[in-house]
Design an enzyme around this catalytic site. Structure first.
Site, short mmCIF file in Angstrom:
data_model
loop_
_atom_site.label_atom_id
_atom_site.label_comp_id
_atom_site.label_asym_id
_atom_site.label_seq_id
_atom_site.Cartn_x
_atom_site.Cartn_y
_atom_site.Cartn_z
N GLY A 210 63.87 30.30 27.23
CA GLY A 210 63.48 29.76 28.53
C GLY A 210 64.69 29.45 29.38
CG ASN A 211 64.83 29.57 33.26
OD1 ASN A 211 64.43 28.67 34.00
ND2 ASN A 211 64.26 30.78 33.23
CG ASN A 212 68.25 24.01 31.97
OD1 ASN A 212 67.53 23.61 31.08
ND2 ASN A 212 69.57 24.12 31.85
CB ALA A 278 64.25 30.64 37.05
#
Ligand code: CTP
Length: 402
Positions: A210-212, A278
């Site tokens: 995943g990402n932030n 994102a």
């Protein structure tokens, strides 16, 4: 003058509250529909019965009525109003509004209001000039709230100075002007897709890549578009954010494949698509059906494959009457990189965030953007709250329909 206009007045605990009886009377005379919500302490300065009689509506103070059988829906109140006018706005309420406190019905209504908010401070001169009050006012202004400044005159303390609530006649004039000049946005009724948040690409049933991304920018954009009357299809990856705006339909997804499926379904009938998500660029080739146990795990790497580039797909399938907007998060060579993305993905404009700007990026409530158009026009904006940034993007988008 104000016929068909719905005005919600929020009265807080200040001596100027006694003037609200006249304010309600003037607004009703001007044919507005007026409802009043009060803080409990405001009832010490003007009676709820007075305001209920003048407004011809029950005055709302608590979440529940005496028998606790009904609750007042603060979300409904904010959605009902064309404008929420908080007058008088005491130093205490001002501070709570700026800091998101929510310990009474008025504040819950403020926090959930979708309509424009005007506030008329009233307090003693030293309180009004205090650094914390000035900071709180500036915070509210950064949220898009509009101040009706206090005036100079005699105050309840006997002192003379700035801090007197604007007179009811002046407030009526300001509200009338505000409601009559509020332009109808060209985006009203337009069908707009907004993608937001991260995507999670599963490795096994409990792990993912995943990402932030917090989703804040995408949600702020969806709300800002909805506020000007657009019909928004918000496709969002996993975030803790929620929106209850009546103009927003939310599709919650987990992975880039889910987002691609939702976007390809909704895209053909939209007027505008704005991709703020994102999206992961890579996903594991295979997803283990059971949790990978470390003692049995012989792998030292995960084989990845590219995900669908949703924005690129939209650009390839763009009709002449569709507007396509992308986001770019860059760390170096920002503008040339963003221009390449405009060309590669067939965009009308791109919103560039540079991680080199302090206060911009995933983890902040603020953002600093540059808009670059397909004709290479570069528009730089200051560091702002993400809601204000969303408004800037919406205003730029409006120019494409003129
Ligand atoms: N985007 C998308 N689908 C993807 C990847 C990106 O829709 N699979 C969209 C994002 O929502 C954003 C834009 O494409 O609007 C830019 O994404 P970014 O990852 O920054 O650019 P890339 O084109 O993937 O290039 P790079 O990662 O090399 O910067």
């Amino acid at each position: 003058m104000l016929s068909n206009k719905k005005i919600l007045i929020g009265v807080t605990g200040s001596i100027a509250a006694y003037k609200i009886a006249l304010l309600v009377r003037l607004l009703v005379k001007a044919k507005a529909t007026v409802r009043v919500v009060m803080t409990p302490s405001a009832t010490q300065f003007v009676t709820p019965l007075t305001l209920a009689t003048l407004s011809k509506h029950e005055t709302l103070i608590y979440y529940t009525n005496e028998g606790q059988t009904n609750w007042t829906n603060h979300v409904e109140l904010g959605a009902w109003a064309d404008v929420f006018l908080i007058a008088p706005c005491s130093a205490n309420t001002l501070s709570k509004m700026a800091n998101g406190l929510c310990d009474n019905l008025l504040l819950a209504t403020y926090l959930s209001a979708k309509c424009p908010v005007l506030f008329a401070p009233a307090m003693d001169l030293d309180m009004y000039a205090h650094g914390s009050t000035l900071r709180n006012i500036a915070t509210l202004q950064s949220y898009g709230n509009i101040i009706i400044p206090a005036t100079h005159g005699e105050l309840a303390s006997g002192l003379v100075g700035e801090g007197r609530m604007a007179e009811p006649e002046e407030i009526v004039q300001i509200v009338t002007q505000f409601l009559s000049t509020k332009p109808t946005s060209i985006l009203k009724g337009k069908n707009i897709i907004v993608t937001a948040g991260p995507t999670y690409e599963a490795i096994d049933p409990v792990r993912f890549i995943g990402n932030n991304s917090s989703g804040k920018m995408g949600f702020a954009l969806a709300e800002s578009l909805a506020n000007v009357g657009a019909q928004v299809q918000l496709i969002t990856g996993p975030t803790h954010l929620i929106t209850t705006h009546p103009n927003i339909t939310t599709t919650k997804i987990i992975s880039s494949d889910d987002m691609y499926a939702a976007a390809t379904r909704l895209y053909p009938t939209c007027n505008v698509a704005i991709c703020a998500a994102a999206v992961a660029d890579y996903k594991p080739i295979t997803i283990a059906t059971e949790k990978i146990k470390k003692e049995k795990c012989l792998i030292s790497h995960i084989e990845l494959t590219q995900t669908h580039d949703i924005l690129k797909w939209m650009g390839e399938n763009k009709k002449n009457n569709q507007i396509l907007v992308g986001f770019a998060l860059e760390t170096n060579n920002e503008v040339p990189n963003a221009i390449k993305k405009i060309e590669r993905k067939n965009l009308d404009f791109i919103v560039l965030n540079s991680l080199q700007n302090a206060g911009a990026g995933f983890k902040y409530d603020t953002n600093q953007i540059t808009i670059i158009t397909k004709h290479n026009k570069v528009l730089n904006f200051e560091l702002k709250n993400k809601k204000a940034v969303a408004n800037d993007i919406v205003h730029h988008l409006e120019t494409y329909f003129k």
